[in-house]
Scaffold this active site. Structure first.
Site, PDB file in Angstrom:
ATOM      1  N   CYS A 296     -21.599  65.795  35.865  1.00 31.17           N
ATOM      2  CA  CYS A 296     -21.090  65.489  34.532  1.00 31.17           C
ATOM      3  C   CYS A 296     -19.806  66.266  34.282  1.00 31.17           C
ATOM      4  O   CYS A 296     -19.396  67.102  35.097  1.00 31.17           O
ATOM      5  CB  CYS A 296     -22.128  65.832  33.462  1.00 31.17           C
ATOM      6  SG  CYS A 296     -22.510  67.603  33.378  1.00 31.17           S
TER       7      CYS A 296
ATOM      8  N   CYS B 241     -20.095  70.088  34.376  1.00 26.56           N
ATOM      9  CA  CYS B 241     -19.970  70.711  35.695  1.00 26.56           C
ATOM     10  C   CYS B 241     -18.498  70.872  36.065  1.00 26.56           C
ATOM     11  O   CYS B 241     -18.075  71.910  36.587  1.00 26.56           O
ATOM     12  CB  CYS B 241     -20.678  69.856  36.746  1.00 26.56           C
ATOM     13  SG  CYS B 241     -22.449  69.634  36.495  1.00 26.56           S
TER      14      CYS B 241
ATOM     15  N   ASP C   2       4.490  44.927  36.708  1.00 25.66           N
ATOM     16  CA  ASP C   2       5.344  44.780  37.876  1.00 25.66           C
ATOM     17  C   ASP C   2       5.687  43.292  37.966  1.00 25.66           C
ATOM     18  O   ASP C   2       4.994  42.463  37.380  1.00 25.66           O
ATOM     19  CB  ASP C   2       4.594  45.241  39.123  1.00 25.66           C
ATOM     20  CG  ASP C   2       5.411  45.041  40.388  1.00 25.66           C
ATOM     21  OD1 ASP C   2       6.598  45.410  40.392  1.00 25.66           O
ATOM     22  OD2 ASP C   2       4.855  44.499  41.359  1.00 25.66           O
TER      23      ASP C   2
ATOM     24  N   ASP D 253       3.062  50.635  43.477  1.00 21.93           N
ATOM     25  CA  ASP D 253       2.474  50.630  42.132  1.00 21.93           C
ATOM     26  C   ASP D 253       1.237  51.518  42.027  1.00 21.93           C
ATOM     27  O   ASP D 253       0.796  51.831  40.920  1.00 21.93           O
ATOM     28  CB  ASP D 253       2.063  49.208  41.728  1.00 21.93           C
ATOM     29  CG  ASP D 253       3.258  48.278  41.592  1.00 21.93           C
ATOM     30  OD1 ASP D 253       4.275  48.722  41.043  1.00 21.93           O
ATOM     31  OD2 ASP D 253       3.171  47.137  42.064  1.00 21.93           O
TER      32      ASP D 253
END
Length: 730
Positions: A30, A33, A438, A626
């Site tokens: 999580c 952590c 793009d 990209d």
């Protein structure tokens, strides 16, 4: 015990006197952590950066060279309750696959046990003293224990192990109260069964385990889907290069042995291993993976070339300007990694909740037990009430609030041609208010098309298509594809950089550059009308024809752009393509903000600029260039035709030749976000009502488990109830 692991082989120098190390860390579940690790390691002197990528559980560390033995980090992580290894993509992926399989097996065992125990529990719940003997009830309880205890010992091991590591590190996490609740429920159930009590809570404990495992498996599976594979970039990197030495001799050497100023030889079919400038020769270079431009680029003396590109024709001599980790390809890889790690900061909201959950639950249960003892209740009744509080406050409903709505929306998106890659894609796509496209392969279709096909006689078109099959050039391939040619003509040869030539029925035939075919005037006339087009000439005897080839805009691109703008969403084009091509596309689509011939760094800079101004940017792209921008943007989408690297880092992938799925994704995601908020409120209201009831002693652990399960079911039903509404928006 101190680590003796030698990690020096895995260190990378990154300049400015700093070194970099990637570690794979087990046990990260999580955002809490993640924050715990980053906070503790950042306190070590001379550490300049400690970042955790929650998606692949990778810890990136940077520190002053020579100041720290890297094994210190492994030891410190062990003290915090985490195991660490050098990050290697293949071994990490194998461990993640094994982890997912283990969770699924444990979920199966827990679910099977829960189903069997429920069959035994129903007669006990519904039975009375008159129709069920105490001996029968005790038998059912002992049989439930026989089923649940081994199943729980196996299925709940991930929670027990995580809680134990946290306690050893003198901390707590969300698995600590869960483990305590399960353990107390099982222990109390055994005690109740041994003392012939009316109720036991085996069914509550195993159902709790099954719900929690389901949520954890879904989370693990989603993370695996979002993971970008570094091997895709590694596959583009040439391992060796052909280098000139004294007296004009050439030798093949590892790329690591190449230095700036060296001269290398590039031949057709080779992938470029270095960045540099051409000093002799002429060729066509496929730079599509770097710049996004589909058509090969002609390079001559003085032209730059980049690692990862492909030499199509001709032989080149190149003076090296950068090699190994200093090339543009390596820079793209670093940009991609940094962008992914910075994205994990989005999880800070979850971190705040995880920090508060465990201590609040423990405090509530402990205070409940103490309060009942003070009020004169027995130790047995006080412990049972505390167990009910631990179980009833289980975060299952909160944990399912978002995934349940995601599942509904994901189904609607799938039906609309959008596949999600990222666990939190829906929330982020819902928030976008600015879209960067793009051009090449995104606003346009990935394949080239012959735009003046109607002006070419059918017999000439068919013949040109067969000739074009002898060429590897993308423009020739477009002619062959448009002509539906399947059988090449014999005896035709390709002249590098010029075209294809041969003789048929005594007549010379050429297909290639206009100058090669004597068609400059006709070609210039086409280019004056359509500067974005590429041309290829076909000379057959005394006749000559010119094919205009270009990428077509997606059929619905203009309508989608218009609808986005109508909704107040900003739209712009940021492309590595040539300025005339980008300008033409922008003007035809009604987009007034556009940039051409930009680098991956420029794309990220533009996204960062918009983010500083408060915009939530959706990046839509398909090329390797990209990929860093896709990872850096608030949200991202790629077409299914995109290179694999772009697909792996994008939050979603859309299918087909239409651009409409992008608009649909935004609409559905916004609807789904409302569902998530509704579910979160339902979960919060459940806790606001249920916790006081449990604290008041009005709920046994069995009722608490039923309430916990009921809240989860309510959240799921709410998401399913909205399925038709979400689909309707698609």
């Amino acid at each position: 015990m101190q680590s003796s692991l030698d990690l020096s082989h895995y260190l990378k120098s990154i300049g400015d006197g700093l070194v970099h190390l990637d570690l794979a860390v087990d046990g990260i579940n999580c955002a809490g952590c993640m924050a715990k690790i980053e906070r503790n390691l950042s306190k070590i002197p001379d550490v300049t950066c400690a970042r955790v990528n929650l998606t692949d559980r990778r810890l990136a560390l940077e520190w002053k060279a020579g100041a720290i033995d890297p094994s210190l980090f492994v030891d410190r992580l062990a003290e915090l309750g985490y195991k660490a290894y050098p990050f290697e993509q293949a071994s990490t992926e194998t461990r993640e696959t094994e982890r997912a399989s283990s969770l699924l097996r444990r979920l199966g065992v827990a679910a099977f046990a829960a189903m069997n125990v429920m069959m035994l529990s129903v007669p006990v719940w519904s039975g009375t003293v008159g129709d069920m003997l105490p001996e029968q009830r005790d038998f059912f309880h002992w049989l439930s224990a026989l089923i649940v205890l081994p199943a729980a010992a196996y299925s709940a091991q991930p929670f027990f192990s995580s809680a134990l590591m946290a306690l050893r590190a003198r901390g707590v996490n969300m698995d600590v109260p869960i483990s305590i609740g399960i353990t107390l429920a099982l222990a109390m159930s055994l005690f109740e069964t041994a003392t012939h009590a009316e109720h036991a809570y085996f069914d509550a404990a195993i159902m709790l385990i099954a719900f929690l495992l389901a949520g954890r498996y879904l989370d693990q599976n989603m993370r695996r889907k979002t993971r970008a594979f570094a091997g895709n970039l590694a596959a583009l990197k040439a391992e060796t290069a052909t280098k000139f030495v004294d007296d004009g001799e050439i030798v093949t050497v590892p790329v690591a042995a190449i230095r700036p100023g060296d001269i290398v030889l590039l031949r057709p079919g080779e992938r470029v291993a270095v960045d540099g400038n051409v000093i002799s020769g002429r060729s066509e270079i496929d730079q599509s993976l770097i710049t996004g431009e589909t058509l090969p680029k002609t390079v001559v003396v003085g032209s730059p070339v980049y690692a990862g590109t492909l030499v199509r024709t001709g032989v080149l001599r190149v003076r090296v300007s950068a090699a190994s980790e200093a090339t543009l390809l390596s820079e793209i890889s670093r940009l991609l990694e940094n962008a992914q790690q910075s994205r994990s900061r989005y999880l800070r909201l979850a971190e705040r909740a995880s920090r508060l959950y465990a201590p609040l639950v423990h405090a509530a249960a402990l205070l409940t037990m103490i309060g009942w003892l003070i009020a004169g209740a027995s130790l047995h009744d006080s412990v049972v009430t505390a167990i009910a509080v631990l179980i009833i406050t289980c975060p299952c409903a909160l944990g399912l609030a978002v995934p349940a709505a995601q599942t509904v929306a994901s189904g609607a998106l799938f039906g609309s041609g959008v596949l999600l890659n990222s666990g939190d894609a829906i929330e982020r796509i819902a928030a976008v208010d600015h879209v960067i496209f793009d051009k090449t392969g995104t606003l346009t279709l990935p394949e080239l098309d012959v735009t003046n096909a109607a002006a070419i006689p059918l017999d000439i078109f068919a013949l040109a298509g067969r000739v074009a099959l002898s060429s590897r050039h993308p423009v020739a391939a477009a002619v062959a594809r448009a002509a539906k040619a399947t059988s090449p003509l014999a005896g035709f040869e390709e002249e590098p950089g010029q075209g294809v030539h041969g003789v048929l029925d005594g007549l010379e035939i050429r297909l290639g550059r206009p100058s090669y075919c004597g068609a400059e005037e006709a070609a210039n006339a086409i280019l004056s009308r359509d500067p974005e087009a590429s041309v290829v000439a076909f000379h057959h005897g005394s006749s000559c024809h010119v094919f205009a080839v270009r990428q077509r805009l997606r059929a619905d691109a203009a309508a989608v752009i218009s609808e986005l703008q109508r909704q107040g969403i900003g739209v712009e084009i940021v492309s590595g393509d040539r300025e005339p091509a980008v300008r033409a596309a922008a003007e035809s689509l009604g987009i007034w903000e556009w940039r051409a011939e930009v680098t991956p760094v420029d794309k990220i800079a533009r996204i960062d600029e918009l983010a500083r101004r408060g915009f939530k940017v959706l990046m839509v792209g398909d090329g390797l260039n990209d990929a860093p921008a896709l990872a850096a943007a608030h949200a991202s989408i790629s077409p299914i035709s995109a290179v694999h690297m772009s697909q792996s880092v994008a939050d979603a992938v859309f299918l087909g030749e239409q651009l409409a799925p992008i608009q649909t994704a935004i609409v559905i995601s916004r609807k789904a976000l409302l569902l998530m908020r509704q579910n979160l409120w339902l979960a919060v209201m459940y806790n606001a009502l249920a916790v006081p009831i449990a604290v008041a002693g009005l709920a046994t652990p069995l009722i608490a488990a039923a309430a916990m399960s009921g809240s989860s079911l309510l959240v799921i039903l709410n998401a399913l109830r909205a399925r038709s509404g979400v689909k309707g928006l698609a």
